[in-house]
Design an enzyme around this catalytic site. Structure first.
Site, PDB file in Angstrom:
ATOM      1  N   CYS A   1       0.836  -1.208   0.000  1.00  0.00           N
ATOM      2  CA  CYS A   1       0.000   0.000   0.000  1.00  0.00           C
ATOM      3  C   CYS A   1       0.872   1.260   0.000  1.00  0.00           C
ATOM      4  O   CYS A   1       2.097   1.180   0.078  1.00  0.00           O
ATOM      5  CB  CYS A   1      -0.912  -0.011   1.228  1.00  0.00           C
ATOM      6  SG  CYS A   1       0.002   0.023   2.790  1.00  0.00           S
TER       7      CYS A   1
ATOM      8  N   CYS B   1       3.159   1.524   2.961  1.00  0.00           N
ATOM      9  CA  CYS B   1       4.294   0.601   2.865  1.00  0.00           C
ATOM     10  C   CYS B   1       5.386   1.198   1.974  1.00  0.00           C
ATOM     11  O   CYS B   1       6.570   1.126   2.297  1.00  0.00           O
ATOM     12  CB  CYS B   1       3.846  -0.750   2.309  1.00  0.00           C
ATOM     13  SG  CYS B   1       2.585  -1.548   3.310  1.00  0.00           S
TER      14      CYS B   1
END
Length: 80
Positions: A11, A14
């Site tokens: 995501c 991340c």
């Protein structure tokens, strides 16, 4: 050489954590390899309840948030 793992499904948070980790490595001048771990079974093995997670030399140092580059640099120095 340090082993740094960014744990998460990939995501935006991340990816941001990976950027922060790379910044911190550059700032400290420490030799480190950064790995992205996206497999949920491997992530769960680190007892991460909420991503993104950050592991330095197999020790979970952060999860569920994006730490500052300064904090990550301190963890890198402590691990080195």
């Amino acid at each position: 050489m340090l082993s740094i793992k960014v744990l998460g499904p990939g995501c935006a948070n991340c990816r941001k954590l990976e950027e922060v980790a790379r910044e911190a490595v550059a700032a400290t001048g420490v030799e480190a390899e950064i790995f992205k771990v996206t497999d949920m079974q491997q992530i769960i093995a680190y007892d991460v309840l909420k991503t993104p997670g950050l592991v330095i030399n197999e020790k979970l140092v952060s999860s569920g948030r994006i730490p500052t580059p300064v904090s990550v640099a301190e963890w890198i120095r402590a691990a080195g």
